[in-house]
Design a protein around this motif. Structure first.
Motif, PDB file in Angstrom:
ATOM      1  N   ASP A   1      -2.359  -7.130   5.466  1.00  0.00           N
ATOM      2  CA  ASP A   1      -1.817  -6.376   6.613  1.00  0.00           C
ATOM      3  C   ASP A   1      -2.597  -5.599   6.890  1.00  0.00           C
ATOM      4  O   ASP A   1      -2.865  -4.528   7.683  1.00  0.00           O
ATOM      5  N   LEU A   2      -4.003  -5.027   5.306  1.00  0.00           N
ATOM      6  CA  LEU A   2      -4.886  -4.323   6.049  1.00  0.00           C
ATOM      7  C   LEU A   2      -6.582  -5.814   5.503  1.00  0.00           C
ATOM      8  O   LEU A   2      -6.450  -5.684   5.526  1.00  0.00           O
ATOM      9  N   ARG A   3      -7.524  -4.575   6.828  1.00  0.00           N
ATOM     10  CA  ARG A   3      -8.949  -5.212   7.026  1.00  0.00           C
ATOM     11  C   ARG A   3      -9.509  -3.868   6.484  1.00  0.00           C
ATOM     12  O   ARG A   3      -9.440  -2.559   7.086  1.00  0.00           O
ATOM     13  N   HIS A   4     -10.354  -3.866   5.351  1.00  0.00           N
ATOM     14  CA  HIS A   4     -10.969  -2.835   4.723  1.00  0.00           C
ATOM     15  C   HIS A   4     -11.767  -2.424   5.233  1.00  0.00           C
ATOM     16  O   HIS A   4     -12.384  -3.061   6.036  1.00  0.00           O
ATOM     17  N   GLY A   5     -12.260  -1.300   5.455  1.00  0.00           N
ATOM     18  CA  GLY A   5     -13.052  -0.233   6.666  1.00  0.00           C
ATOM     19  C   GLY A   5     -12.905  -0.050   8.116  1.00  0.00           C
ATOM     20  O   GLY A   5     -13.104   0.578   8.576  1.00  0.00           O
ATOM     21  N   GLU A   6     -11.012  -0.875   7.685  1.00  0.00           N
ATOM     22  CA  GLU A   6     -10.542  -0.253   9.612  1.00  0.00           C
ATOM     23  C   GLU A   6      -9.875   0.050   9.488  1.00  0.00           C
ATOM     24  O   GLU A   6      -8.888   0.684   8.118  1.00  0.00           O
ATOM     25  N   GLN A   7      -8.460   1.070  10.844  1.00  0.00           N
ATOM     26  CA  GLN A   7      -7.951   1.763  10.766  1.00  0.00           C
ATOM     27  C   GLN A   7      -6.015   1.151  10.514  1.00  0.00           C
ATOM     28  O   GLN A   7      -6.120  -0.159  10.576  1.00  0.00           O
ATOM     29  N   MET A   8      -5.737   1.826   9.524  1.00  0.00           N
ATOM     30  CA  MET A   8      -4.446   1.714   8.856  1.00  0.00           C
ATOM     31  C   MET A   8      -3.432   1.280  10.460  1.00  0.00           C
ATOM     32  O   MET A   8      -3.141   2.311  11.436  1.00  0.00           O
ATOM     33  N   PRO A   9      -2.525  -0.301  10.067  1.00  0.00           N
ATOM     34  CA  PRO A   9      -1.685  -0.543  10.808  1.00  0.00           C
ATOM     35  C   PRO A   9      -0.525   1.393  11.183  1.00  0.00           C
ATOM     36  O   PRO A   9      -0.032   1.471   9.630  1.00  0.00           O
ATOM     37  N   LEU A  10      -0.488   1.440  12.117  1.00  0.00           N
ATOM     38  CA  LEU A  10       0.923   2.300  12.280  1.00  0.00           C
ATOM     39  C   LEU A  10       1.343   2.092  11.729  1.00  0.00           C
ATOM     40  O   LEU A  10       2.526   2.901  10.987  1.00  0.00           O
TER      41      LEU A  10
END
Length: 175
Positions: A22-31
């Motif tokens: 669900d997450l990608r290191h260094g990227e924005q957290m999904p809503l």
């Protein structure tokens, strides 16, 4: 650059691998993984870990915001005593009625809620990092009073962490 891992200065440890569907290191957290007040669901993201020492007896997971305007950061989620055979948590496991593994202990977060709470940084406070940290622990169970805070978990982890890994995402505050 500030180290995302709040434990590194106190307790150096070998690295283990942390990943998420669900997450990608260094990227924005999904809503969806943020606070319901801003359209999220307070659902914890999927997390998985590997590369830990064979003598690992349990795991602990913490979600921490080092950028909270508190002087000491803010803990959104803290779980100990995850059995050693569990190497992932599904999305939503940290919800109030989530399916945490048997025997695990979810401590009250910094809002004194016994669950994952999604980010909603205060207006004007800039970009906040959210660090999901997984600890490989050398005992099957940390004997922690279930009413105590994540700071007590961190103190105990200082003496029992075999390896540690993290994944960092970010959210920009409104305003």
């Amino acid at each position: 650059m500030i180290n995302d891992d709040p434990y590194a200065a106190v307790t150096p440890a070998p690295a283990l691998d942390v990943r998420s569907d669900d997450l990608r290191h260094g990227e924005q957290m999904p809503l969806t993984f943020r606070d319901p007040e801003i359209g999220g669901t307070n659902a914890s993201p999927h997390l998985a870990w590997s590369g830990f020492p064979p003598e690992t007896k349990s795991f602990a997971v913490v979600c921490y915001d080092p950028d909270a305007p508190t002087g000491v950061g803010f803990t959104h989620w803290a779980v100990a005593n995850i059995p050693a055979e569990v190497t992932s948590l599904p999305a939503g496991a940290g919800a109030l009625d989530g399916a945490m593994p048997a025997g695990s202990l979810t401590l009250p977060n910094d809002l004194r809620m016994r669950q994952y709470i999604g980010p909603n940084p205060p207006p004007g406070s800039g970009r906040h990092r959210y660090v999901f940290i997984v600890h490989a622990v050398d005992v099957p169970r940390l004997d922690i009073d279930p009413e105590l805070t994540p700071v007590v978990l961190g103190f105990n982890l200082h003496f029992h962490t075999l390896a540690r890994g993290s994944m960092t995402v970010w959210v920009d505050a409104a305003g």
